[in-house]
Design an enzyme around this catalytic site. Sequence first.
Site, PDB file in Angstrom:
ATOM      1  N   GLY A  53       0.827  -1.203   0.000  1.00 57.15           N
ATOM      2  CA  GLY A  53       0.000   0.000   0.000  1.00 57.15           C
ATOM      3  C   GLY A  53       0.857   1.246   0.000  1.00 57.15           C
ATOM      4  NE  ARG A  98       4.075   4.062  -6.164  1.00 58.85           N
ATOM      5  CZ  ARG A  98       4.943   3.084  -5.879  1.00 58.85           C
ATOM      6  NH1 ARG A  98       5.001   2.613  -4.645  1.00 58.85           N
ATOM      7  NH2 ARG A  98       5.727   2.565  -6.814  1.00 58.85           N
ATOM      8  N   GLY A  99      -0.494   4.820  -1.013  1.00 55.61           N
ATOM      9  CA  GLY A  99      -1.699   5.369  -0.376  1.00 55.61           C
ATOM     10  C   GLY A  99      -1.364   6.363   0.721  1.00 55.61           C
ATOM     11  N   GLY A 118       0.435   4.257   3.565  1.00 50.87           N
ATOM     12  CA  GLY A 118       1.682   3.627   3.100  1.00 50.87           C
ATOM     13  C   GLY A 118       2.756   4.646   2.757  1.00 50.87           C
ATOM     14  CB  SER A 143     -10.376   0.818  10.129  1.00 53.64           C
ATOM     15  OG  SER A 143     -11.264   1.894  10.320  1.00 53.64           O
ATOM     16  CB  SER A 144     -11.607   3.411  14.751  1.00 53.71           C
ATOM     17  OG  SER A 144     -12.110   4.257  13.720  1.00 53.71           O
ATOM     18  CB  CYS A 145     -15.132   1.258  10.975  1.00 50.10           C
ATOM     19  SG  CYS A 145     -14.385   0.136   9.805  1.00 50.10           S
ATOM     20  CE1 TYR A 151     -12.070   0.085   6.881  1.00 49.26           C
ATOM     21  CE2 TYR A 151     -11.353  -0.909   4.813  1.00 49.26           C
ATOM     22  CZ  TYR A 151     -11.088  -0.140   5.937  1.00 49.26           C
ATOM     23  OH  TYR A 151      -9.828   0.387   6.124  1.00 49.26           O
ATOM     24  N   PRO A 159      -5.966   2.114  13.695  1.00 47.64           N
ATOM     25  CG  PRO A 159      -4.770   2.675  11.784  1.00 47.64           C
ATOM     26  CD  PRO A 159      -5.546   1.561  12.390  1.00 47.64           C
ATOM     27  NE  ARG A 190     -19.733  19.506   0.223  1.00 48.55           N
ATOM     28  CZ  ARG A 190     -19.762  18.367   0.927  1.00 48.55           C
ATOM     29  NH1 ARG A 190     -19.634  18.385   2.260  1.00 48.55           N
ATOM     30  NH2 ARG A 190     -19.903  17.208   0.307  1.00 48.55           N
ATOM     31  NE  ARG A 227     -17.169   9.230  12.300  1.00 46.85           N
ATOM     32  CZ  ARG A 227     -18.368   8.961  12.794  1.00 46.85           C
ATOM     33  NH1 ARG A 227     -18.648   9.240  14.075  1.00 46.85           N
ATOM     34  NH2 ARG A 227     -19.298   8.374  12.056  1.00 46.85           N
TER      35      ARG A 227
HETATM   36  O1  GFB Z   1     -15.050   9.992   7.248  1.00 45.39           O
HETATM   37  P1  GFB Z   1     -16.445   9.577   7.118  1.00 45.39           P
HETATM   38  O2  GFB Z   1     -17.033   9.535   5.742  1.00 45.39           O
HETATM   39  O3  GFB Z   1     -16.706   8.105   7.651  1.00 45.39           O
HETATM   40  O4  GFB Z   1     -17.313  10.535   8.099  1.00 45.39           O
HETATM   41  P2  GFB Z   1     -16.863   7.516   9.127  1.00 45.39           P
HETATM   42  C1  GFB Z   1     -18.642  10.455   7.996  1.00 45.39           C
HETATM   43  C2  GFB Z   1     -19.327  11.482   8.906  1.00 45.39           C
HETATM   44  O5  GFB Z   1     -19.105  12.820   8.388  1.00 45.39           O
HETATM   45  C3  GFB Z   1     -20.813  11.216   8.834  1.00 45.39           C
HETATM   46  C4  GFB Z   1     -20.366  13.335   7.893  1.00 45.39           C
HETATM   47  O6  GFB Z   1     -21.409  11.647  10.018  1.00 45.39           O
HETATM   48  C5  GFB Z   1     -21.202  12.083   7.655  1.00 45.39           C
HETATM   49  O7  GFB Z   1     -22.592  12.412   7.687  1.00 45.39           O
HETATM   50  N1  GFB Z   1     -20.123  14.114   6.667  1.00 45.39           N
HETATM   51  C6  GFB Z   1     -20.570  15.369   6.468  1.00 45.39           C
HETATM   52  C7  GFB Z   1     -19.447  13.712   5.580  1.00 45.39           C
HETATM   53  N2  GFB Z   1     -20.222  15.813   5.242  1.00 45.39           N
HETATM   54  C8  GFB Z   1     -19.513  14.792   4.667  1.00 45.39           C
HETATM   55  C9  GFB Z   1     -18.862  14.659   3.423  1.00 45.39           C
HETATM   56  O8  GFB Z   1     -18.864  15.570   2.569  1.00 45.39           O
HETATM   57  N3  GFB Z   1     -18.202  13.494   3.173  1.00 45.39           N
HETATM   58  C10 GFB Z   1     -18.176  12.477   4.098  1.00 45.39           C
HETATM   59  N4  GFB Z   1     -17.480  11.353   3.795  1.00 45.39           N
HETATM   60  N5  GFB Z   1     -18.790  12.554   5.309  1.00 45.39           N
HETATM   61  C11 GFB Z   1     -15.367   5.665   8.099  1.00 45.39           C
HETATM   62  C12 GFB Z   1     -15.613   4.294   7.528  1.00 45.39           C
HETATM   63  O9  GFB Z   1     -16.522   5.999   8.851  1.00 45.39           O
HETATM   64  O10 GFB Z   1     -14.283   5.702   9.015  1.00 45.39           O
HETATM   65  C13 GFB Z   1     -14.361   3.759   6.915  1.00 45.39           C
HETATM   66  O11 GFB Z   1     -16.660   4.375   6.576  1.00 45.39           O
HETATM   67  C14 GFB Z   1     -13.184   3.896   7.846  1.00 45.39           C
HETATM   68  O12 GFB Z   1     -14.562   2.402   6.624  1.00 45.39           O
HETATM   69  C15 GFB Z   1     -13.075   5.302   8.379  1.00 45.39           C
HETATM   70  O13 GFB Z   1     -13.348   3.030   8.933  1.00 45.39           O
HETATM   71  C16 GFB Z   1     -11.941   5.401   9.382  1.00 45.39           C
HETATM   72  O14 GFB Z   1     -15.875   8.098  10.062  1.00 45.39           O
HETATM   73  O15 GFB Z   1     -18.309   7.572   9.517  1.00 45.39           O
END
Ligand code: GFB
Length: 305
Positions: free
Chosen positions: A3, A5-6, A9, A100-102, A129, A156, A180, A202
């Site tokens: 990983g 390039r990510g 990584g 991941s924390s999820c 996931y 993480p 945005r 978060r």
């Molecule tokens: O980072 P995120 O997409 O995932 O955050 P998770 C999601 C939260 O941010 C939700 C709000 O409460 C969304 O409603 N949000 C608001 C947005 N505006 C936006 C936006 O423009 N884009 C996104 N993406 N969210 C992830 C897991 O969960 O956490 C992955 O899906 C991974 O698998 C990652 O584990 C660490 O934090 O909810």
Amino acid sequence: MAGSRGLVGSAVWRELVREGFTDVVGPGSAELDLRERRAVFDWFAAERPDAVVLAAARVGGIRANATRPVEFLSDNLRIQVNVLDAALEHRVERLLFLGSSCIYPKFAEQPIREEALLTGPLEPTNDAYAIAKIAGIMHVQAARRQYGLPWISAMPTNLYGTGDNFHPEHSHVLPSLVRRFHEAKESGARRVVNWGSGTPRREFLHVDDLARACLHVLEHYDADEPVNIGTGTDLTIRELAELVAEVVGYQGRVEWDPSQPDGTPRKLLDVSRLTALGWAPRIGLREGLAQTYAWYVENLGSGAL
Ligand code: GFB
């Protein structure tokens, strides 16, 4: 470095070089598709690594996870099974698997301790996931038990930083807000609409801090259980949006679309196990955001993918 390039990584690679490791190798997905078993075994036979950091994964934010569960399950399982089986065939001396924390239950007691794993139902928007990552943890634990290999897993929290994915649909919340608000500022728009209610909380760790933590646990940790990696502090998505608006310099209205999913209400990690190992984060969220935004403007700016 699987990983390489990510987001993760590339940060771990930079940290390894900073620490003086000269023999770091890691093919990008264009050179080696880790979902192809034969190709992975051929690569291991040719390179014979002494240590492996498995940071390769199909990742994405809440919408990517919620709309493409098949790829998030299938791709991540294949990447993990191929790399871990090949590492096992060569008895790789040291291996760090990144989850991941999820992986933790949607309503786990906060802050979330590593023992909470598999004690309750998962968050539906990213359960595919999460199951793939839990399978990876179990694979590492099985290798420890069956072959006595000092392999470890780290979990993480939400990560961000330079080299992140800023795609408007598939990215995580922090880079999505950066993009945005930047585009709104540049276009003179007077309002932006974010997803959900903005009330979930978060935790955000800069990926350079994560990279330092990865080397620290490789140096100091050797146990079956995963080790959480985070900052130990969190904020609401609304508070994050205010911070991003300030850093980007966007001064218009910020609105919320409650028809979009919120995801899990909170996933603050208990980082006492990591703290006990003598590690602490260094990059605060405002500083990390400013650095990330500067990188975004310089590298992606207008018309970014
Ligand atoms: O980072 P995120 O997409 O995932 O955050 P998770 C999601 C939260 O941010 C939700 C709000 O409460 C969304 O409603 N949000 C608001 C947005 N505006 C936006 C936006 O423009 N884009 C996104 N993406 N969210 C992830 C897991 O969960 O956490 C992955 O899906 C991974 O698998 C990652 O584990 C660490 O934090 O909810």
